[in-house]
Design a protein around this motif. Structure first.
Motif, short mmCIF file in Angstrom:
data_model
loop_
_atom_site.label_atom_id
_atom_site.label_comp_id
_atom_site.label_asym_id
_atom_site.label_seq_id
_atom_site.Cartn_x
_atom_site.Cartn_y
_atom_site.Cartn_z
N UNK A 29 42.84 9.95 34.37
CA UNK A 29 42.50 9.81 32.95
C UNK A 29 42.69 11.11 32.19
N UNK A 30 42.72 12.23 32.87
CA UNK A 30 42.74 13.53 32.21
C UNK A 30 44.01 14.33 32.40
N UNK A 31 45.14 13.68 32.67
CA UNK A 31 46.37 14.42 32.96
C UNK A 31 46.73 15.36 31.81
N UNK A 32 46.78 14.85 30.60
CA UNK A 32 47.13 15.68 29.44
C UNK A 32 46.13 16.79 29.21
N UNK A 33 44.85 16.45 29.22
CA UNK A 33 43.80 17.45 28.98
C UNK A 33 43.78 18.51 30.07
N UNK A 34 43.96 18.10 31.32
CA UNK A 34 43.96 19.08 32.40
C UNK A 34 45.06 20.12 32.21
N UNK A 35 46.22 19.67 31.76
CA UNK A 35 47.29 20.65 31.54
C UNK A 35 47.01 21.48 30.29
N UNK A 36 46.66 20.83 29.20
CA UNK A 36 46.44 21.53 27.93
C UNK A 36 45.31 22.54 28.03
N UNK A 37 44.20 22.13 28.64
CA UNK A 37 43.00 22.97 28.66
C UNK A 37 42.92 23.91 29.86
N UNK A 38 43.57 23.55 30.97
CA UNK A 38 43.42 24.34 32.18
C UNK A 38 44.75 24.80 32.79
N UNK A 39 45.85 24.27 32.25
CA UNK A 39 47.15 24.62 32.80
C UNK A 39 47.38 24.05 34.20
N UNK A 40 46.70 22.94 34.49
CA UNK A 40 46.78 22.35 35.84
C UNK A 40 47.34 20.94 35.79
N UNK A 41 48.05 20.60 36.85
CA UNK A 41 48.57 19.24 37.03
C UNK A 41 48.03 18.74 38.36
N UNK A 42 47.23 17.68 38.29
CA UNK A 42 46.63 17.13 39.50
C UNK A 42 47.33 15.88 40.01
N UNK A 43 48.54 15.62 39.55
CA UNK A 43 49.30 14.49 40.07
C UNK A 43 49.99 14.92 41.36
N UNK A 44 50.08 14.03 42.34
CA UNK A 44 50.77 14.37 43.59
C UNK A 44 52.26 14.68 43.32
N UNK A 45 52.69 15.85 43.76
CA UNK A 45 54.08 16.27 43.50
C UNK A 45 55.09 15.34 44.15
N UNK A 46 54.80 14.84 45.34
CA UNK A 46 55.75 13.94 45.99
C UNK A 46 55.90 12.64 45.20
N UNK A 47 54.80 12.16 44.61
CA UNK A 47 54.87 10.95 43.80
C UNK A 47 55.59 11.23 42.48
N UNK A 48 55.36 12.40 41.91
CA UNK A 48 56.08 12.76 40.69
C UNK A 48 57.58 12.73 40.96
N UNK A 49 58.00 13.33 42.07
CA UNK A 49 59.43 13.33 42.42
C UNK A 49 59.93 11.90 42.63
N UNK A 50 59.16 11.10 43.35
CA UNK A 50 59.58 9.73 43.65
C UNK A 50 59.81 8.93 42.37
N UNK A 51 59.00 9.17 41.34
CA UNK A 51 59.13 8.43 40.09
C UNK A 51 60.00 9.16 39.06
N UNK A 52 60.42 10.37 39.38
CA UNK A 52 61.27 11.12 38.46
C UNK A 52 60.52 11.73 37.28
N UNK A 53 59.29 12.14 37.52
CA UNK A 53 58.49 12.79 36.49
C UNK A 53 58.45 14.28 36.80
N UNK A 54 58.73 15.10 35.77
CA UNK A 54 58.78 16.54 35.98
C UNK A 54 57.57 17.24 35.37
N UNK A 55 57.31 18.44 35.86
CA UNK A 55 56.23 19.26 35.30
C UNK A 55 56.49 19.55 33.82
#
Length: 156
Positions: A29-55
């Motif tokens: 629920x907090x993907x955008x806020x986590x990056x904006x407020x903390x500079x963090x991405x808590x999505x699994x990197x392997x899943x990001x790659x599998x779906x073609x989503x980049x940092x």
């Protein structure tokens, strides 16, 4: 579970499913806020790659069909965790069962809210409405009251 006196490894595993599901629901629920407020991405990197989503897409808040499908997949797997942990509610005392049910249903409500915004947690924060929260609490109170009446031998 330990605080409540439970030591059964199977119950601990069921509890872990609910607790893990709650942690995931909060992260999704907090993907955008986590990056904006903390500079963090808590999505699994392997899943990001599998779906073609980049940092970079997350950094700039670029909501794409690939991101939607990533979040749809992650929330779906989180629902499976909640369902897998649900049997604990029938194996512990009624007070603890009510608390666990409230946590599980609250987590599922977060997933519902994510779905309601079409999985765009990059640019929106899903809202669990006041009505939903009241429904969760009233359901918990009704369950506790019913359990207390059963305990005292009262039938409806």
């Amino acid at each position: 579970m330990y605080v409540s006196g439970y030591r059964d490894p199977e119950l601990l595993a069921l509890s872990d499913k609910i607790c893990t599901g709650l942690q995931y629901a909060n992260m999704w629920q907090d993907v955008g806020a986590d990056f904006t407020e903390r500079g963090r991405i808590y999505l699994p990197q392997d899943e990001m790659r599998r779906f073609g989503v980049t940092e970079t897409q997350i950094q700039v808040g670029e909501f794409t069909p690939a991101y939607r499908e990533l979040l749809r997949d992650l929330t779906g797997r989180t629902r499976v965790l909640f369902a897998a942990g649900r049997p604990i509610e029938n194996r512990v005392d009624s007070d603890l069962a009510s608390t666990l049910r409230l946590f599980r249903c609250g987590g599922e409500a977060i997933l519902d809210a994510i779905e309601a915004i079409d999985f765009n947690t990059l640019n929106k924060r899903p809202i669990v409405t006041r009505a939903t929260r009241l429904g969760l609490l009233s359901g918990t109170l009704i369950n506790r009251l019913a359990a207390a009446l059963r305990y005292k031998g009262v039938t409806a």
